[in-house]
Design a protein around this motif. Structure first.
Motif, mmCIF file in Angstrom:
data_model
loop_
_atom_site.group_PDB
_atom_site.id
_atom_site.type_symbol
_atom_site.label_atom_id
_atom_site.label_comp_id
_atom_site.label_asym_id
_atom_site.label_seq_id
_atom_site.Cartn_x
_atom_site.Cartn_y
_atom_site.Cartn_z
ATOM 1 N N PRO A 211 -5.104 2.884 -4.563
ATOM 2 C CA PRO A 211 -4.225 1.918 -3.617
ATOM 3 C C PRO A 211 -5.107 1.357 -2.448
ATOM 4 O O PRO A 211 -5.241 0.254 -1.875
ATOM 5 N N HIS A 212 -5.816 2.450 -1.749
ATOM 6 C CA HIS A 212 -6.649 2.223 -0.796
ATOM 7 C C HIS A 212 -7.864 1.425 -0.997
ATOM 8 O O HIS A 212 -8.194 0.491 -0.198
ATOM 9 N N SER B 132 0.945 3.940 -3.154
ATOM 10 C CA SER B 132 0.427 5.216 -2.759
ATOM 11 C C SER B 132 1.285 6.381 -3.436
ATOM 12 O O SER B 132 0.718 7.561 -3.316
ATOM 13 N N VAL C 288 -0.088 9.903 -4.846
ATOM 14 C CA VAL C 288 -0.140 11.031 -3.760
ATOM 15 C C VAL C 288 1.065 12.309 -4.330
ATOM 16 O O VAL C 288 0.693 13.369 -4.239
ATOM 17 N N SER D 61 -4.966 12.598 2.342
ATOM 18 C CA SER D 61 -5.415 11.137 2.994
ATOM 19 C C SER D 61 -6.861 10.988 3.018
ATOM 20 O O SER D 61 -7.446 9.940 2.959
ATOM 21 N N SER E 83 -11.942 5.520 -1.520
ATOM 22 C CA SER E 83 -11.781 3.968 -1.334
ATOM 23 C C SER E 83 -13.252 3.370 -0.534
ATOM 24 O O SER E 83 -13.730 2.453 -1.165
ATOM 25 N N LEU F 169 0.628 -1.306 0.005
ATOM 26 C CA LEU F 169 0.081 0.040 0.148
ATOM 27 C C LEU F 169 1.005 1.261 0.077
ATOM 28 O O LEU F 169 0.698 2.315 -0.808
ATOM 29 N N LEU G 173 -8.286 10.065 -0.281
ATOM 30 C CA LEU G 173 -8.051 8.638 -0.948
ATOM 31 C C LEU G 173 -8.979 7.633 -0.065
ATOM 32 O O LEU G 173 -9.477 6.735 -0.336
#
Length: 133
Positions: free
Chosen positions: A67-68, A6, A10, A28, A35, A2, A31
């Protein structure tokens, strides 16, 4: 995986901000929100009665670029796989009367023996997306 997957996303998003601390906070939150929204959308579309399985599959592959979402989908798939295995292990090895066998239950519920399988509910696809991101 992860953390490594990320970084590129990011990094690209961070250029839209002037201060690093505000970029970190907003990125943050964004994301995590996206997700969670993706998991809820995917779950609702595959729910019985909605009959939008093809749309859910297409959206899942689009959300895999976050990714999350890959992490959340992988955890969800592992839980689904374990619960299906637990339910099917209650059936006898050979069918009794009109009942079904354990192997038939595994086939019907799409239970895979390898949790890292590329088919649902294996976690191979989210891991591959995170690895190549």
């Amino acid at each position: 995986l992860l953390g490594w997957s990320s970084i590129p996303l990011v990094y690209c998003i961070s250029f839209t901000f002037k201060q690093a601390n505000s970029a970190f906070k907003i990125t943050s939150m964004l994301l995590i929100f996206v997700s969670a929204l993706g998991i809820i959308t995917n779950y609702v579309l595959i729910f019985p009665g909605v009959d939008e399985g093809s749309v859910a599959d297409a959206l899942r592959y689009i959300f895999y670029f976050i990714p999350h979402f890959c992490l959340a989908q992988g955890i969800n798939d592992l839980y689904t796989l374990r619960e299906r295995q637990r339910i099917c292990d209650r059936f006898p090895v050979t069918p009794v009367g009109r009942g079904i066998s354990r192997a038939q239950c595994y086939d019907f519920n799409n239970v895979v023996s390898d949790p890292f399988s590329l088919t649902q509910p294996g976690v191979g696809t989210p891991c591959l997306y995170m690895f190549f991101m």
